[in-house]
Design an enzyme around this catalytic site. Structure first.
Site, PDB file in Angstrom:
ATOM      1  N   HIS A 141      37.815  -0.080   1.338  1.00 54.71           N
ATOM      2  CA  HIS A 141      36.555  -0.679   0.875  1.00 54.71           C
ATOM      3  C   HIS A 141      36.224  -0.457  -0.596  1.00 54.71           C
ATOM      4  O   HIS A 141      35.169  -0.881  -1.048  1.00 54.71           O
ATOM      5  CB  HIS A 141      35.392  -0.226   1.781  1.00 54.71           C
ATOM      6  CG  HIS A 141      35.114   1.252   1.710  1.00 54.71           C
ATOM      7  ND1 HIS A 141      33.896   1.779   2.077  1.00 54.71           N
ATOM      8  CD2 HIS A 141      35.881   2.293   1.327  1.00 54.71           C
ATOM      9  CE1 HIS A 141      33.931   3.098   1.923  1.00 54.71           C
ATOM     10  NE2 HIS A 141      35.123   3.424   1.478  1.00 54.71           N
ATOM     11  N   HIS A 142      37.114   0.218  -1.350  1.00 55.87           N
ATOM     12  CA  HIS A 142      36.860   0.347  -2.794  1.00 55.87           C
ATOM     13  C   HIS A 142      37.620  -0.703  -3.599  1.00 55.87           C
ATOM     14  O   HIS A 142      37.512  -0.734  -4.828  1.00 55.87           O
ATOM     15  CB  HIS A 142      37.258   1.738  -3.306  1.00 55.87           C
ATOM     16  CG  HIS A 142      36.510   2.844  -2.646  1.00 55.87           C
ATOM     17  ND1 HIS A 142      35.119   2.880  -2.598  1.00 55.87           N
ATOM     18  CD2 HIS A 142      36.933   3.947  -1.979  1.00 55.87           C
ATOM     19  CE1 HIS A 142      34.743   3.967  -1.935  1.00 55.87           C
ATOM     20  NE2 HIS A 142      35.826   4.622  -1.550  1.00 55.87           N
ATOM     21  N   CYS A 143      38.396  -1.548  -2.927  1.00 57.34           N
ATOM     22  CA  CYS A 143      39.181  -2.534  -3.655  1.00 57.34           C
ATOM     23  C   CYS A 143      38.481  -3.888  -3.619  1.00 57.34           C
ATOM     24  O   CYS A 143      38.010  -4.319  -2.567  1.00 57.34           O
ATOM     25  CB  CYS A 143      40.571  -2.656  -3.034  1.00 57.34           C
ATOM     26  SG  CYS A 143      41.661  -3.717  -4.000  1.00 57.34           S
TER      27      CYS A 143
END
Length: 353
Positions: A141-143
């Site tokens: 979820h950080h990309c």
């Protein structure tokens, strides 16, 4: 629409649980330099096999996402950057990766992450078909479309949702429930101005990534203090999950079920017990399934050795409560009644034993 192998139908007798041995990252002990347990995905599957819930031929084999698949969200420029080992070292936070030839990095680091990404995309359609699906990996979820970070090289959550919007009739609204200890800034940036996607995010407000710009995309923001414990956490999750699903009626829920909220996690800074995590997953599944909304779960962050056991225990708990059954829902429109689900799961159990 371009071809993709990721949406071929698996055998009907399979559980909608997606996994591949290729998920696990192992090379020369370098994976031990990251707090991540790089074999946790395989351990989850082994626990589920020991408990006789699944067998190899009863789960859906994940396939690697191709460049063509990834380009549904990612820019060509971003994918080209991953051809530089030092870029991958920065994203995965394993510095020695910078010194490896890129073909080794592609095979040993990026291929497992691409396979997990393919698994999330596959699980999206499975969830719509079966009412639920779990990718034992994924949750990066950080990309976002043009930037990786925090161990996340591909935007699998964004991809799964975009694939559904583009290729599955009747799916035009999605809710992301992100309960990993970190803010999900990747999907938030990707869906910043998209009214079709509702994001709820509960995270430790003081840790990485602290992305103020991305926070503008969150419709329900639950900012937690250091050391938050079960009682407060579960009450907030329950209130806001119910609130989110009452406020916006989605066609799919993507549930980012990070276990880095666990007490003692070196990166999460929260203090949730193993039982608290199992209960949390139950709250999300109950809320979605009682409304007849399909739910896709990905496992995301979780950096301790006991994490795999907790994920497996949670899946076993959902099954014992009748929230996961192997049969397709009787009719796709209404969700099966709870006693029907309980009967199904009793039937599943007798088939297994």
């Amino acid at each position: 629409p371009h071809r993709t192998e990721l949406y071929e139908d698996p055998p009907p007798g399979c559980w909608p649980i997606v996994y591949s041995p290729d998920y696990n990252i192992t090379f020369m002990g370098l994976e031990k330099l990251h707090p991540f347990d790089a074999g946790k995905w395989g351990k989850v599957i082994n626990f589920l096999k020991e408990e006789k819930l699944i067998a190899d031929d009863l789960i859906v084999q994940a396939r690697e996402a191709t460049d063509e698949d990834l380009l549904v969200v990612h820019t060509r420029r971003y994918l080209n950057k991953l051809k530089w080992s030092f870029v991958v070292a920065t994203i995965t936070e394993i510095p020695p990766v910078a010194f490896l030839p890129n073909f080794v990095v592609q095979r040993k680091v990026l291929k497992p992450l691409r396979t997990q990404t393919g698994g999330t995309i596959m699980a999206g359609k499975l969830a719509v078909d079966r009412g639920w699906a779990i990718n034992v990996g994924g949750g990066f979820h950080h990309c976002s479309s043009d930037k990786g970070g925090g161990f996340c090289a591909y935007a699998d959550i964004t991809l799964a949702i975009k694939f559904l919007f583009e290729r599955v009739q009747g799916v035009s609204r999605a809710t992301i429930i992100d309960l990993d200890a970190h803010q999900g800034n990747g999907h938030e940036r990707d869906f910043m101005d998209d009214p079709r996607v509702y994001i709820m995010d509960a995270y430790n407000r003081y840790i990485y990534p602290g992305d103020g710009f991305a926070k503008r995309a969150i419709k329900r923001k639950v900012e937690l203090e250091w050391g938050t414990e079960d009682t407060e956490y579960l009450q907030k999750v329950q209130t806001h999950v119910e609130g989110a699903l009452n406020e916006f009626k989605p066609d799919i829920v993507v549930y980012n079920a990070g276990t880095d909220v666990l007490d003692g996690d070196p990166l999460g800074g929260l203090a949730i017990s193993p039982q608290g995590i199992v209960k949390r997953d139950e709250v999300v599944f109950r809320a979605a399934r009682s409304r007849g909304v399909p739910v896709l779960m990905v496992t995301s962050g979780g950096y301790q050795k006991r994490t795999a056991r907790i994920i497996a225990d949670s899946i076993l708990n959902l099954h014992s409560l009748g929230l996961l059954s192997r049969e397709r829902p009787a009719c796709a429109l209404g969700s099966p009644s709870l006693d029907q689900m309980v009967r199904d799961s009793a039937k599943d159990f007798s088939n297994l034993s």
